[in-house]
Enzyme design. Sequence first.
Site, mmCIF file in Angstrom:
data_model
loop_
_atom_site.group_PDB
_atom_site.id
_atom_site.type_symbol
_atom_site.label_atom_id
_atom_site.label_comp_id
_atom_site.label_asym_id
_atom_site.label_seq_id
_atom_site.Cartn_x
_atom_site.Cartn_y
_atom_site.Cartn_z
ATOM 1 C CD GLN A 115 -12.336 -4.380 -10.080
ATOM 2 O OE1 GLN A 115 -12.010 -4.026 -8.959
ATOM 3 N NE2 GLN A 115 -13.497 -4.956 -10.323
ATOM 4 C CB SER A 118 -13.268 1.984 -6.770
ATOM 5 O OG SER A 118 -14.107 0.896 -6.533
ATOM 6 C CB SER A 151 -5.657 -5.537 -4.506
ATOM 7 O OG SER A 151 -6.814 -5.943 -5.161
ATOM 8 C CD GLU A 234 -15.326 -7.208 -6.694
ATOM 9 O OE1 GLU A 234 -16.089 -6.489 -7.349
ATOM 10 O OE2 GLU A 234 -14.400 -6.782 -5.983
ATOM 11 C CD GLU A 367 -24.520 -0.405 4.650
ATOM 12 O OE1 GLU A 367 -23.519 -0.563 3.920
ATOM 13 O OE2 GLU A 367 -24.510 -0.666 5.867
#
Lengths: 397, 372
Positions: A115, A118, A151, A234, A367
Amino acid sequence: MSRAIDAAEVRRRTRELLAAHPPATTGRTDFLRARFDAGLAWVHYPVGLGGLDAPRSLQQVADAELAAADAPDNDPRRIGIGLGMAAPTVLGFGTDEQKRRFLRPLWVGEEVWCQLFSEPGAGSDLAALATRAVRDGSGDWIVDGQKVWTSSAHLARWAILIARTDPDQPKHRGISYFICDMTDPGVEVRPLRQITGEAEFNEVFLTGVRIPDSHRLGPVGEGWKVARTTLMNERVSIGGSRIPREGGMIGPVARTWRERPELRTPDTHQRLLTLWVEAEVARLTGERLRQQLVAGQPGPEGSGMKLAFARLNQEISGLEVELLGDEGLLYGDWTMVRPELVDFTGRDAGYRYLRSKGNSIEGGTSEILLNIVAERVLGLPAEPRNDKDVAWKDLSR
Amino acid sequence: MTAPTQPSATPDLLYTRDEEDLRSAVRALLTDRADAPTVIAATESDTPYDPRLWSSLATGIGAAGLLVPEELGGQGASHREAAVVLEELGRAVAPAPYLTSSVVATETLLALGADGGPAGALLGELASGTRTAVLAVPFATAPARVDTALASLDGTVRGVAEAAAADVLLVPTAEGLYAVGTTDPGVAVQPLVPLDLTRPLSAVTLTGAAGTLLADADASTAAVRRGLLAGAGLLASEQLGLAEWCLTETVRHTRERHQFNRPVGSFQSLKHRMAHLWLEVVSARAAARNAADALATGSPDAPLAVAVAQAYCSGVAVHAAEECVQLHGGIGMTWEHPAHLYLKRAKADSIAYGTAGSHRRAVAELADLPAP
């Protein structure tokens, strides 16, 4: 349609598969392909794509028959990103051709997926991502940028990728979603060493990577909507599995407590009991969520489960290191390795303590998850925002 | 080395359709007869109880007899249904002797094996809601710690919950378990000033009272333990309902209340506190359902399920009520707003039938995690 799919029908079809392809004399890949073609890979998927259009709860009927016959499985832990994230997204947004091309080798495990979401500058604020995809004269997309926390990137054949296709639009609107060929010469994968000493993840540098338009998932500019499907899956896959009593992080510390009376103190006893109770309650909460899903009443509890397990894993492993005293001062091995499978409870207490720090960061920080619970579950007002109607190129970075 | 005991069967942690119907009936009744101003006014009177509420709940809906088999005059339901009634009573902090009479006293009598004797007759009366009974032990008594029995029907037991309105006291003594009428000669029920005004406490003094012996000492201890185990297990559901009300009201208030030209519920520090509370309530629901189901099915896992539920839910109810007061700001400190009723009930509940600490001690034993 022939007959309605019920438990008996799934059992019948599974036995038929096992009779036609006896596991003892059939190669692993051949068996898995045959299982996919029989619609017994994921029975809730459509006919022709590894499923039977049947209720998801019937999968356990097939799984039980297959396990009893010692049939090989597709080693789901090795291909978790493909199964948990890429597959539902391809199914939800892919063309018929994309579904036919990608789902079978994905499920069988012949093609590993990763994936590419990010970025160094886009973590919690993923929609601010800066990797660019520009269309060239041939109609292909040319991708440049840097991704991180990937990963399996060094093992993967394909990646799900989001990239910016229109910087003049506000950030959520200028993103498109692609399937990226990880063997493209413009893809460079470097291991990313983490606080445990090992490198579970990678940095991925994309330089002039060419992606044909036929590998786009969903319309141009609507990649964020597609990505939300991926991310929802996810969170379900991180927080949704069934565990036995003492099945998680509490297991090793409870065993240490029983086996090594010399380590016990009144203070650690009180903390252990509190955490044991909380771990048992988290297990029951997960079990209740599972029962709701089976009964077709999915609740919002899933987003809470990840929060609970992140905190518990950290507190329990922290207690364990302290309980071990002199031994807690030691660490198993700092050698840089690239593990193929990640086991949060594997290795020693020090590893568990360090690795669990990631549990409240990966897959949505705690958060951000608290914001999501507050706004989507409790209906509390959203944060005031100044980035919604501003073109991405004008945002501060 | 010993492995952890695994639950013998997978508990059913959901609510059935019948349980949801029962919830609707109880909630409608409480909305009608026990809204917050009514409850506050009742706590300022001599007795907080509303007899019409009790007769509608106990007899009309039949909630008093849920644990009692039909052949003994009850509804033949289970702890799962009684837990739903307690969730609603907790949500309304309604004063009603349900936990003490319809759960603890009833379960104690059921444990004696009512075979037509005086225990059986009393059980039928409790199940129909025509009479109420309480176990004459301090409200703080944990199931694992039943060593507070009087030597005989002589002496004082302090902190007995809901004795003032009860018809019958079940008194454990060294001689066995007695049933004593609260208005009998030699029986004095002296009201105390309770922290939680919705659940009166009394000192019960017996001076040569005559009672009916229901069971010998061994049978009495076992029965009292079972009564208290059911009480502690179902108290978790009361705590769940209470916590859920506190969260719902706090969310509602912080969405409406504006300061700094914004709803105060849009501030992240408050949102995160409420999100944490939501997770606690969701978790408490799983723990409370697990305890109710284990009691209902007579699971060997019941003592551990109850200890886990109490060790967890007590803290959740107190936390929810404390957050409710704080996030309501000044209004949360007033007598007029019902938040204080929930805070007082939550704090009293965290001591009732054993503190979280005493239930953790039970966990240590049941889960083989011995003290140093």
